[in-house]
Design an enzyme around this catalytic site. Structure first.
Site, PDB file in Angstrom:
ATOM      1  N   ILE A 173       0.839  -1.984  -0.220  1.00  0.00           N
ATOM      2  CA  ILE A 173       0.074  -0.398   0.017  1.00  0.00           C
ATOM      3  C   ILE A 173       0.790   1.243   0.156  1.00  0.00           C
ATOM      4  O   ILE A 173       1.938   1.411   1.031  1.00  0.00           O
ATOM      5  CB  ILE A 173      -1.287   0.451   1.401  1.00  0.00           C
ATOM      6  CG1 ILE A 173      -1.891   0.882   1.431  1.00  0.00           C
ATOM      7  CG2 ILE A 173      -0.055  -0.367   2.125  1.00  0.00           C
ATOM      8  CD1 ILE A 173      -2.424   1.126   2.376  1.00  0.00           C
ATOM      9  N   SER A 174       0.682   2.460  -0.779  1.00  0.00           N
ATOM     10  CA  SER A 174       1.787   3.617  -0.709  1.00  0.00           C
ATOM     11  C   SER A 174       1.447   3.751   0.393  1.00  0.00           C
ATOM     12  O   SER A 174       0.794   4.517   1.218  1.00  0.00           O
ATOM     13  CB  SER A 174       1.111   4.073  -2.418  1.00  0.00           C
ATOM     14  OG  SER A 174       0.903   3.640  -3.285  1.00  0.00           O
ATOM     15  N   ARG A 175       2.419   4.798   0.201  1.00  0.00           N
ATOM     16  CA  ARG A 175       2.322   5.891   1.593  1.00  0.00           C
ATOM     17  C   ARG A 175       1.839   6.797   1.587  1.00  0.00           C
ATOM     18  O   ARG A 175       1.092   7.189   0.379  1.00  0.00           O
ATOM     19  CB  ARG A 175       4.046   6.536   1.120  1.00  0.00           C
ATOM     20  CG  ARG A 175       5.263   5.893   2.381  1.00  0.00           C
ATOM     21  CD  ARG A 175       6.465   7.136   1.595  1.00  0.00           C
ATOM     22  NE  ARG A 175       6.049   8.453   1.871  1.00  0.00           N
ATOM     23  CZ  ARG A 175       7.410   9.436   1.763  1.00  0.00           C
ATOM     24  NH1 ARG A 175       7.472   9.019   0.526  1.00  0.00           N
ATOM     25  NH2 ARG A 175       7.052  10.341   2.162  1.00  0.00           N
TER      26      ARG A 175
END
Ligand code: SAH
Length: 220
Positions: A70-72
């Site tokens: 999951i992206s930052r």
């Protein structure tokens, strides 16, 4: 402590924790209040495994299985703000649903949102994560994002959450006039690029160096 069971306002997964994440994003230079409001409203902890829920509001990427992440939060905010450019969005497309978090945020910013994931099991996981949120204007598709989604095009915004070596032509072609594509491009070294479609063609500008998982061809 079971963070998920904590009363609102107290636990590591509370609205207050989410507000703190948004305050950090704002301090970090994210100025699009619509994006910030959307991120304040989507429970990011519901998109990661329970064991990681207490870390869901840190500004870090987290594993979601199948070697994907999951992206930052900062990167999600940056990409959505760049694709939106202050406009109200009609149709918007995400490539790389993953756990479904960014798709949920995108659906808050567009009249109709679509998200494509190539790994079938992740598409299912995203579906399960999103179901309790009852987001009526979001459609998930299991498919290859290199093709875009011609049946739903054109899009006012396209955001890509995995990095191809070169910008897929199909995605540029599926932009509406004035539409914007935000996409990480590169191999070892990647940068976030933004393309805007105008009457005369495409303009491009380059934002930050980034680190995304590779975009792969075909369904998994
Ligand atoms: N937006 C996601 C981040 C997912 S990571 C989130 O909010 O969590 C990137 C995702 O892109 C991975 O799930 C990966 O499987 C997917 N992906 C890679 N290549 C793709 C392609 N060609 N089409 C669709 N999805 C792709």
């Amino acid at each position: 402590m079971n963070a998920r069971a904590a009363p609102p306002g107290i636990g590591m997964t509370s609205q207050r924790t989410r507000e703190r994440m948004v305050a950090r994003l704002r301090a970090g230079g994210i100025a699009d209040e619509a994006v910030l409001a959307a991120m304040a409203s989507v429970p990011r902890h519901a998109f990661v495994d329970a064991a990681l829920a207490s870390r869901a509001y840190e500004d870090t990427a987290l594993p979601i299985g199948f070697e994907q992440t999951i992206s930052r939060p900062y990167v999600v905010a940056r990409m959505l703000a760049a694709a939106r450019a202050g406009r109200a969005l009609g149709r918007a497309l995400e490539v790389g649903t993953g756990c479904g978090y960014q798709a949920a945020v995108l659906a808050r910013l567009a009249a109709e949102a679509f998200s494509i994931e190539r790994i079938g099991a992740l598409a299912e996981k995203a579906r399960a994560n999103l179901r309790p949120l009852r987001i009526a204007n979001l459609r998930l598709v299991h498919g290859d994002g290199f093709r875009g989604l011609p049946e739903a095009a054109p899009f006012d915004a396209i955001v890509v959450a995995a990095a191809p070596r070169e910008v897929p032509r199909a995605l540029l072609e599926q932009l509406a006039p004035g539409g914007r594509l935000a996409i990480p491009v590169g191999d070892e070294e990647q940068e976030l690029r933004v393309f805007e479609r105008s009457a005369r063609g495409f303009s491009e500008h380059r934002l930050d160096p980034v680190r995304f998982v590779p975009m792969r061809v075909g369904k998994g």
